[in-house]
Enzyme design. Sequence first.
Site, PDB file in Angstrom:
ATOM      1  N   CYS A  69       0.818  -1.226   0.000  1.00  0.00           N
ATOM      2  CA  CYS A  69       0.000   0.000   0.000  1.00  0.00           C
ATOM      3  C   CYS A  69       0.848   1.271   0.000  1.00  0.00           C
ATOM      4  O   CYS A  69       0.325   2.368  -0.205  1.00  0.00           O
ATOM      5  CB  CYS A  69      -0.970  -0.015   1.174  1.00  0.00           C
ATOM      6  SG  CYS A  69      -2.010  -1.474   1.202  1.00  0.00           S
ATOM      7  N   HIS A  82      -3.161   7.228   1.933  1.00  0.00           N
ATOM      8  CA  HIS A  82      -3.589   5.902   1.477  1.00  0.00           C
ATOM      9  C   HIS A  82      -5.015   5.669   1.965  1.00  0.00           C
ATOM     10  O   HIS A  82      -5.347   5.932   3.121  1.00  0.00           O
ATOM     11  CB  HIS A  82      -2.638   4.848   2.053  1.00  0.00           C
ATOM     12  CG  HIS A  82      -3.123   3.449   1.857  1.00  0.00           C
ATOM     13  ND1 HIS A  82      -3.603   2.995   0.659  1.00  0.00           N
ATOM     14  CD2 HIS A  82      -3.219   2.405   2.725  1.00  0.00           C
ATOM     15  CE1 HIS A  82      -3.969   1.735   0.793  1.00  0.00           C
ATOM     16  NE2 HIS A  82      -3.752   1.356   2.023  1.00  0.00           N
ATOM     17  N   ASN A 102     -10.093  -0.306  -0.027  1.00  0.00           N
ATOM     18  CA  ASN A 102      -8.636  -0.218  -0.042  1.00  0.00           C
ATOM     19  C   ASN A 102      -8.121  -0.887  -1.319  1.00  0.00           C
ATOM     20  O   ASN A 102      -8.206  -2.100  -1.465  1.00  0.00           O
ATOM     21  CB  ASN A 102      -8.089  -0.920   1.204  1.00  0.00           C
ATOM     22  CG  ASN A 102      -6.581  -0.839   1.314  1.00  0.00           C
ATOM     23  OD1 ASN A 102      -5.900  -0.470   0.350  1.00  0.00           O
ATOM     24  ND2 ASN A 102      -6.062  -1.174   2.472  1.00  0.00           N
TER      25      ASN A 102
HETATM   26  N1  ACO Z   1     -18.597  -7.965   9.646  1.00  0.00           N
HETATM   27  C1  ACO Z   1     -19.122  -8.167  10.874  1.00  0.00           C
HETATM   28  N2  ACO Z   1     -18.395  -8.522  11.944  1.00  0.00           N
HETATM   29  C2  ACO Z   1     -17.073  -8.646  11.760  1.00  0.00           C
HETATM   30  C3  ACO Z   1     -16.451  -8.442  10.517  1.00  0.00           C
HETATM   31  C4  ACO Z   1     -17.279  -8.099   9.438  1.00  0.00           C
HETATM   32  N3  ACO Z   1     -16.794  -7.866   8.202  1.00  0.00           N
HETATM   33  N4  ACO Z   1     -15.140  -8.657  10.651  1.00  0.00           N
HETATM   34  C5  ACO Z   1     -14.912  -8.963  11.931  1.00  0.00           C
HETATM   35  N5  ACO Z   1     -16.074  -8.974  12.603  1.00  0.00           N
HETATM   36  C6  ACO Z   1     -16.303  -9.249  14.020  1.00  0.00           C
HETATM   37  C7  ACO Z   1     -15.233 -10.124  14.611  1.00  0.00           C
HETATM   38  O1  ACO Z   1     -15.521 -11.485  14.371  1.00  0.00           O
HETATM   39  C8  ACO Z   1     -15.331  -9.770  16.074  1.00  0.00           C
HETATM   40  O2  ACO Z   1     -16.434 -10.455  16.640  1.00  0.00           O
HETATM   41  P1  ACO Z   1     -16.359 -11.016  18.119  1.00  0.00           P
HETATM   42  O3  ACO Z   1     -16.177  -9.824  19.008  1.00  0.00           O
HETATM   43  O4  ACO Z   1     -17.679 -11.690  18.265  1.00  0.00           O
HETATM   44  O5  ACO Z   1     -15.179 -11.943  18.134  1.00  0.00           O
HETATM   45  C9  ACO Z   1     -15.690  -8.291  16.063  1.00  0.00           C
HETATM   46  O6  ACO Z   1     -16.220  -8.018  14.743  1.00  0.00           O
HETATM   47  C10 ACO Z   1     -14.501  -7.382  16.305  1.00  0.00           C
HETATM   48  O7  ACO Z   1     -13.429  -7.823  15.486  1.00  0.00           O
HETATM   49  P2  ACO Z   1     -12.073  -7.009  15.438  1.00  0.00           P
HETATM   50  O8  ACO Z   1     -11.180  -7.622  14.400  1.00  0.00           O
HETATM   51  O9  ACO Z   1     -11.558  -6.849  16.834  1.00  0.00           O
HETATM   52  O10 ACO Z   1     -12.616  -5.629  14.900  1.00  0.00           O
HETATM   53  P3  ACO Z   1     -11.942  -4.210  14.945  1.00  0.00           P
HETATM   54  O11 ACO Z   1     -12.778  -3.311  15.718  1.00  0.00           O
HETATM   55  O12 ACO Z   1     -10.483  -4.270  15.232  1.00  0.00           O
HETATM   56  O13 ACO Z   1     -12.100  -3.777  13.434  1.00  0.00           O
HETATM   57  C11 ACO Z   1     -10.805  -3.574  11.425  1.00  0.00           C
HETATM   58  C12 ACO Z   1     -11.449  -4.524  12.416  1.00  0.00           C
HETATM   59  C13 ACO Z   1     -11.901  -2.768  10.741  1.00  0.00           C
HETATM   60  C14 ACO Z   1     -10.058  -4.373  10.389  1.00  0.00           C
HETATM   61  C15 ACO Z   1      -9.867  -2.633  12.201  1.00  0.00           C
HETATM   62  O14 ACO Z   1      -8.979  -3.361  12.998  1.00  0.00           O
HETATM   63  C16 ACO Z   1      -9.102  -1.774  11.306  1.00  0.00           C
HETATM   64  O15 ACO Z   1      -9.651  -0.864  10.721  1.00  0.00           O
HETATM   65  N6  ACO Z   1      -7.794  -2.027  11.163  1.00  0.00           N
HETATM   66  C17 ACO Z   1      -6.996  -1.326  10.217  1.00  0.00           C
HETATM   67  C18 ACO Z   1      -6.654  -2.297   9.209  1.00  0.00           C
HETATM   68  C19 ACO Z   1      -6.690  -1.766   7.829  1.00  0.00           C
HETATM   69  O16 ACO Z   1      -7.244  -0.746   7.497  1.00  0.00           O
HETATM   70  N7  ACO Z   1      -6.063  -2.531   7.002  1.00  0.00           N
HETATM   71  C20 ACO Z   1      -5.996  -2.226   5.638  1.00  0.00           C
HETATM   72  C21 ACO Z   1      -4.799  -2.864   5.092  1.00  0.00           C
HETATM   73  S1  ACO Z   1      -3.409  -2.187   5.763  1.00  0.00           S
HETATM   74  C22 ACO Z   1      -3.061  -0.864   4.975  1.00  0.00           C
HETATM   75  O17 ACO Z   1      -3.587  -0.603   3.943  1.00  0.00           O
HETATM   76  C23 ACO Z   1      -2.106  -0.011   5.596  1.00  0.00           C
END
Ligand code: ACO
Length: 321
Positions: free
Chosen positions: A115, A248, A278
Amino acid sequence: MIYARVAGTGSFLPGKPVTNDDLVARGIDTSDEWIAERTGIRARHLAEPDVTASQLAYEASVRAIEAAGCQPADIDLIIVATSTPDYIFPSTAALLQARLGIANGGAAFDLQAVCAGFAYALATAEKFIRSGSSKRALVVGAEVFSRILDWSDRGTCVLFGDGAGAVVLEASDRPGILATALHADGSHNPILCVPGQVNRGSVTGDPFLRMDGQAVFKFAVKVLSEVAREVAEQAGMPLDAVDWLIPHQANIRIMQATGKRLGLPMERVIATVAQHGNTSAASIPLALDQAVRDGRIQRGQRLLLEGVGGGFTWGAALLEF
Ligand code: ACO
């Protein structure tokens, strides 16, 4: 003094938008509310199975070359940032060069910094131009990330999309790129990776994108803030003088947190993640092109482009448009 100046921009998204509700209809256990609230993403574009990164790159490049008012034959350097190339080799850049009908052209190569790929490619092309090795470079980010997503992993598959963006950079005595900075720290590789490989005719390891979302979030905000300050300092320009931050496009919350740390209000941040998710190396030039074409970005304005991705890799460029 030779500057590298953006002469034209272009972008391309394949097919129709696939909304969050469309993903639910396709059987993914998620909701529009969950995705939008945590990421700001409302839709993404997914390429048909036979559409490759070089095809997306071609469409974006044709638009950028037209906007620059030049011809493909005028391009003497092509850099394609991609982590989803058409083949192991030849490079996507070489395939793009052929699609553009450039025979006996200058250098063409791929650059892999996930990215952060577009920031890396832009900074690399700038050095070719500043040194006099290139007069007009085509810098592209093109991805078909849908190919490396595990569609049974709702934590990652809802985040990404396919697309391409391109800029033509040309040598100029008027200011263009004022400062660039690139960084990497490979020790963080496990938090975002595709840990598979082609080995003796089959895939070994895991060929899908894996991510520790929370670790990525924290790391991204930290380094995006640091590298933005670094290029501003290098250019001798207060951050306040930046007209547009073009980060990004991974997650609106990462952008909001970065903007806040930098003291830049969201009115000065270009955010297109809602429409295309993304798209990795394509996301910055996609956002740039959209804001140029809708008239937000004007000639003479100061733009701060920055990316972060797997590796980890990160980088930024500060430029006068
Ligand atoms: N839909 C519904 N529920 C979901 C989904 C989904 N798509 N995905 C995960 N969940 C659930 C999980 O199973 C979990 O459930 P549980 O509590 O019953 O176990 C709950 O949601 C929370 O999961 P987390 O992974 O802890 O969710 P979080 O609040 O951390 O959000 C996310 C996840 C959106 C990916 C966040 O961590 C984030 O934005 N991270 C940044 C990552 C990113 O943007 N990466 C892009 C690539 S990297 C880059 O480009 C630099």
